[in-house]
Design a protein around this motif. Structure first.
Motif, PDB file in Angstrom:
ATOM      1  N   TYR A  25       5.384  12.656   3.266  1.00  0.00           N
ATOM      2  CA  TYR A  25       4.051  12.707   3.294  1.00  0.00           C
ATOM      3  C   TYR A  25       3.979  14.048   3.813  1.00  0.00           C
TER       4      TYR A  25
ATOM      5  N   PRO B  68      -0.928  15.704   7.288  1.00  0.00           N
ATOM      6  CA  PRO B  68      -1.682  16.810   6.459  1.00  0.00           C
ATOM      7  C   PRO B  68      -3.622  16.922   6.145  1.00  0.00           C
TER       8      PRO B  68
ATOM      9  N   PHE C 225       0.817  -1.256   0.187  1.00  0.00           N
ATOM     10  CA  PHE C 225       0.156   0.474  -0.090  1.00  0.00           C
ATOM     11  C   PHE C 225       0.544   0.803   0.818  1.00  0.00           C
TER      12      PHE C 225
HETATM   13  C1  DMJ Z   1      -0.277  10.016   3.443  1.00  0.00           C
HETATM   14  O1  DMJ Z   1       0.600   8.522   3.916  1.00  0.00           O
HETATM   15  C2  DMJ Z   1      -1.723   9.766   3.004  1.00  0.00           C
HETATM   16  O2  DMJ Z   1      -2.858  10.858   3.383  1.00  0.00           O
HETATM   17  C3  DMJ Z   1      -2.088   8.135   4.323  1.00  0.00           C
HETATM   18  O3  DMJ Z   1      -3.817   7.548   2.910  1.00  0.00           O
HETATM   19  C4  DMJ Z   1      -3.095   7.771   4.731  1.00  0.00           C
HETATM   20  N1  DMJ Z   1      -2.149   9.304   5.909  1.00  0.00           N
HETATM   21  C5  DMJ Z   1      -0.956   9.402   5.886  1.00  0.00           C
HETATM   22  C6  DMJ Z   1      -0.503  10.761   6.787  1.00  0.00           C
HETATM   23  O4  DMJ Z   1      -1.832  11.063   7.787  1.00  0.00           O
END
Ligand code: DMJ
Length: 609
Positions: free
Chosen positions: A561, A502, A155
């Protein structure tokens, strides 16, 4: 007094200057201080010194400002990106992530340089051609190999590496990016060797050996549709289309009788059926719900099965998972589980930072879908919740049919986004904790939002809907904090870290674009100020151990991220242009934008659309 010290210093100097070690020591001192000063000039400050903001001065007032100021704010984000990326480039590349406190690195996502791959499209968007040009040969040299005993987490590899390559290719059209995406997908492909066609947890890309339990996790096995259809569209290869389509079909055919039409977290990878009844939009589930709407949008609204699943998921969430807190009336989305001894689903009342993407998703849906006229898409809302297929779900559809669905989705979005923002504004650092637990009036029962909405409707819909509207932050004094707070906030902190995530900014950005209300953008700026003040280090930006204490202690960690998502959403929020229109682009879950497909007749035939 000054005179006495001065003459003592002069005497000391006279005595020392004739010693044999005096000169070498002096030179060593001069060299060290020069290196120290140069180092601080290079890494402690933004690259430009003509900036109008000094983040050490205190927060600027949250008021509407001119376009010029927004342009300058967008520029500040660009400088932040450069600071983070240059720190990574200098101290961590070719490894995965920078350690921003020590200038070290870590290989936590295969060791192929995840921060570089995750940053490619942000570089292009922000106009950093030099950084991009330096990155391209490294991408070209990537072999995506791992030693025999190691496995790539499927993933994370898909959303960060594959997503990053495909998005940068869509923007730049550099063929090498697509070749590498195709090569990577090829090397990961044995994860699909399951009877269901859902991917396993991990794969060794060199040997093709796979690992992972037979019980998979929703987000990990159902967040690949966008990347694989994008890859199919860009390469023309049907095999990638089929990978995505198998997953979509399996999800659409699953037995969701016990979960009211929503996907639970655990799934059996052999039977392609749910394995538990734990429902959440947070950890381990989030992006699977996100990809339902986004897959429909990305495919130019041709993937209707995904849209129907989105409508079922959101209907269940709105009817059963959204609550209002007792005093401040904070709207939040939580998770429910059903014990084998009880029929009723029990909410945890935990509210995760990860779930703060959800208001943005609802707002995106309200912006792009004819929610108040689903018939125009040939969808009958009430029949989506057919009793025979989805158990007692029908009740929720009847309830939601009493409202204008677009309004309802937007109110939920507004209320939850407000709470996400408040969990930041309530903290002395201005940055939000990773998870909170909301207080409830009675211990286990909360205040279900739709119950409150029904009371509001029964009273003639007077005033604003429950859980919406602006609320004041509640910042505890240090004494209040030490006494464990005084419940004024309506929640307790469950995980106090801020991991540079984010999700809140993502939703503020979408709320700003969808509603045009500058309060969302202003809040984004406030968060950026807090990031600059509390997370910046000489090498980059660091996660925080706590959001509740100033100054907060930092962790030696800068996730990729942060560059792919957090800084990108900030930039897009502040820039006066709209380079990634929500009507023309769709972000994957790692904020890599893909352009909405324009189908040719030949492609429609090839992919049976
Ligand atoms: C990110 O890697 C992606 O947005 C993912 O889907 C889940 N959350 C992390 C950041 O928090």
């Amino acid at each position: 007094m000054y005179h006495r010290y001065h003459s003592q210093l002069v005497d000391m100097y006279r005595n020392l200057r004739h010693k044999p070690y005096f000169r070498p020591s002096l030179y060593v001192c001069i060299i060290f201080s020069s290196v120290y000063v140069l180092y601080h000039i290079a890494y402690s400050r933004p690259a430009s010194n003509s900036l109008p903001f000094d983040f050490s001065e205190g927060f600027l007032p949250l008021e509407d400002v001119s376009e010029e100021v927004w342009a300058e704010r967008a520029n500040q984000v660009k400088l932040a990106f450069l600071h983070a990326y240059h720190g990574y480039e200098r101290y961590a590349l070719p490894h995965d992530e920078l350690k921003p406190l020590t200038g070290g690195y870590q290989d936590n996502f295969n060791g192929w340089g995840v921060t570089l791959f995750d940053s490619l499209d942000t570089m292009l968007l922000l106009g950093f051609q030099n950084e991009y040009k330096r990155a391209l040969p490294i991408v070209e040299r990537a072999t995506f190999e791992l030693p025999e005993e190691r496995h790539a987490p499927y993933f994370e590899t898909v959303i960060r590496y594959l997503g990053g390559l495909l998005s940068a290719h869509a923007i730049s059209k550099d063929p090498i990016l697509l070749d590498k995406a195709d090569e990577l997908a090829d090397k990961l492909d044995s994860v699909f060797n399951t009877p269901s066609g859902f991917p396993l947890f991990g794969v060794n890309p060199s040997s093709g050996s796979v690992v992972g339990p037979d019980i998979g996790v929703l987000a990990e096995m159902a967040s690949l549709q966008m990347e694989y259809t994008m890859l199919a569209k860009s390469t023309g290869k049907k095999r990638w289309w089929d990978r995505a389509n198998t997953v979509i079909r399996a999800l659409a055919n699953a037995d969701l009788r016990y979960t009211g039409g929503m996907f639970p977290i655990k799934w059996n990878l052999t039977t392609a059926q749910p394995h538990d009844v734990h429902l959440s939009v947070g950890a381990q589930a989030d992006s699977a719900h996100e990809y339902l709407l986004k897959q429909f949008l990305l495919t130019a609204r041709t993937d209707k099965a995904s849209l129907e699943m989105y409508l079922r998921a959101t209907t269940h969430v709105i009817a059963n998972l959204i609550y209002v807190s007792p005093t401040r009336h904070l709207l939040y989305v939580t998770d429910t589980d059903t014990s084998p001894y009880e029929k009723r689903a029990t909410p945890s009342h935990n509210f995760e930072h990860l779930s703060c993407f959800f208001p943005g998703l609802l707002a995106l849906g309200a912006h792009t879908l004819p929610l108040d006229n689903l018939e125009s898409l040939g969808i009958n809302f009430e029949s989506l919740g057919s009793e025979s297929k989805f158990g007692h779900a029908g009740k929720a559809y009847k309830l939601l049919s009493q409202y204008n669905l677009k309004d309802l989705h937007l109110w939920a979005a507004e209320g939850i986004a407000e709470t996400c923002w408040l969990t930041y504004a309530d903290m002395p650092t201005g940055l939000g904790p990773d998870e909170v637990t909301m207080y409830t009036e009675k211990r286990s029962e909360g205040y279900l939002w739709m119950d409150a909405m029904e009371r509001w409707r029964a009273s003639g819909s007077r005033g604003i809907p429950p859980g919406t509207g602006d609320k004041d932050p509640v910042v505890y004094t240090e004494q209040e904090r030490l006494r464990g707070g005084n419940r004024r906030r309506d929640y307790a902190i469950r995980r106090k870290k801020y991991l540079l995530r984010p999700e809140t900014l993502e939703s503020l950005y979408i709320m700003w674009r969808v509603t045009g209300d500058s309060k969302w953008r202003n809040r984004g700026w406030r968060i950026f100020e807090a990031l600059e003040r509390h997370t910046k280090t000489p090498y980059g930006y660091a996660s925080l151990r706590t959001t509740e204490v100033v100054p907060p202690s930092k962790e030696d960690d800068m996730p990729s991220y942060f560059l792919a998502e957090t800084l990108k959403y900030l930039y897009l929020m502040f820039t006066n242009e709209d380079p990634i229109s929500l009507d023309k682009w769709v972000f994957n879950t790692e904020a890599h934008p893909f352009p909405v497909f324009e189908w040719t007749e030949e492609e429609k035939e090839r992919f049976s659309i």
